[in-house]
Scaffold this motif. Structure first.
Motif, short mmCIF file in Angstrom:
data_model
loop_
_atom_site.label_atom_id
_atom_site.label_comp_id
_atom_site.label_asym_id
_atom_site.label_seq_id
_atom_site.Cartn_x
_atom_site.Cartn_y
_atom_site.Cartn_z
N PRO A 31 33.92 43.39 39.95
CA PRO A 31 34.23 43.64 41.16
C PRO A 31 34.52 42.38 41.82
O PRO A 31 35.22 42.77 43.27
CB PRO A 31 32.52 42.65 40.83
CG PRO A 31 31.87 42.81 39.91
CD PRO A 31 32.88 43.23 38.77
N GLU A 32 35.41 41.71 41.23
CA GLU A 32 36.71 40.93 41.56
C GLU A 32 37.57 41.84 41.60
O GLU A 32 38.19 41.55 43.41
CB GLU A 32 36.88 39.31 40.65
CG GLU A 32 36.13 38.58 40.38
CD GLU A 32 34.83 39.30 39.24
OE1 GLU A 32 35.33 40.33 38.74
OE2 GLU A 32 33.96 38.29 39.14
N GLN A 33 38.20 42.67 41.44
CA GLN A 33 39.21 43.20 41.41
C GLN A 33 38.93 44.63 42.81
O GLN A 33 39.68 44.62 44.00
CB GLN A 33 39.10 44.52 41.10
CG GLN A 33 39.97 43.93 38.60
CD GLN A 33 39.96 44.58 38.37
OE1 GLN A 33 38.97 45.30 37.72
NE2 GLN A 33 41.05 44.78 37.57
N ILE A 34 37.80 44.58 43.23
CA ILE A 34 37.60 46.06 44.63
C ILE A 34 38.04 44.27 45.76
O ILE A 34 37.69 44.89 46.50
CB ILE A 34 35.85 46.56 44.50
CG1 ILE A 34 35.56 46.75 42.95
CG2 ILE A 34 35.00 46.65 45.49
CD1 ILE A 34 36.55 48.27 43.20
N VAL A 35 36.95 43.16 45.74
CA VAL A 35 37.14 42.09 46.63
C VAL A 35 38.30 42.30 46.64
O VAL A 35 38.56 42.40 47.83
CB VAL A 35 36.35 41.06 45.79
CG1 VAL A 35 36.60 39.89 47.29
CG2 VAL A 35 35.23 41.46 46.35
N ALA A 36 39.31 42.23 45.70
CA ALA A 36 40.69 42.01 45.77
C ALA A 36 41.89 42.53 47.31
O ALA A 36 42.01 43.01 47.29
CB ALA A 36 41.03 41.95 44.93
N LEU A 45 39.72 45.39 48.84
CA LEU A 45 39.34 44.96 50.09
C LEU A 45 39.40 43.97 50.86
O LEU A 45 40.15 44.35 52.01
CB LEU A 45 37.55 44.81 49.91
CG LEU A 45 36.40 46.02 49.02
CD1 LEU A 45 35.09 45.48 49.54
CD2 LEU A 45 36.82 46.93 50.24
N ASP A 46 40.04 42.89 50.63
CA ASP A 46 40.97 42.07 50.40
C ASP A 46 42.38 42.00 51.50
O ASP A 46 42.95 42.35 52.34
CB ASP A 46 41.05 40.31 49.98
CG ASP A 46 39.12 39.81 50.29
OD1 ASP A 46 38.76 40.36 50.91
OD2 ASP A 46 39.40 38.88 48.83
N ASP A 56 41.70 44.88 54.11
CA ASP A 56 41.37 44.29 55.55
C ASP A 56 42.50 43.27 56.35
O ASP A 56 43.31 43.28 57.40
CB ASP A 56 40.32 43.40 54.88
CG ASP A 56 39.92 42.22 56.38
OD1 ASP A 56 39.69 43.19 57.28
OD2 ASP A 56 40.02 41.11 56.59
#
Length: 67
Positions: A39-44, A46-47, A50
């Motif tokens: 999940p942390e890699q997906i957030v990274a 997406l960030d 963005d």
């Protein structure tokens, strides 16, 4: 890496798994790259997208309507 090594994205899938996520990415030369991601890699990811897209918004000229 040369331009000849770069494929055009033809497929992208993201699925949730018990341990996180599964990314499937395909290019126009065929084949499919399957990657497990936390999940942390997906957030990274997406960030990063963005930030990249937000920076581009200021430099994109508006599209003129066709006559």
């Amino acid at each position: 890496m040369t331009d000849a090594d770069i494929q055009t994205l033809t497929q992208f899938n993201l699925a949730e798994t018990d341990d996180g996520y599964l990314l499937e990415i395909g290019g126009d030369a065929g084949g499919l790259l399957r990657l497990a991601a936390t999940p942390e890699q997906i957030v990274a990811i997406l960030d990063a997208l963005d930030a990249l897209l937000s920076d581009d918004d200021a430099t994109i000229d508006p599209v003129e309507p066709a006559d």
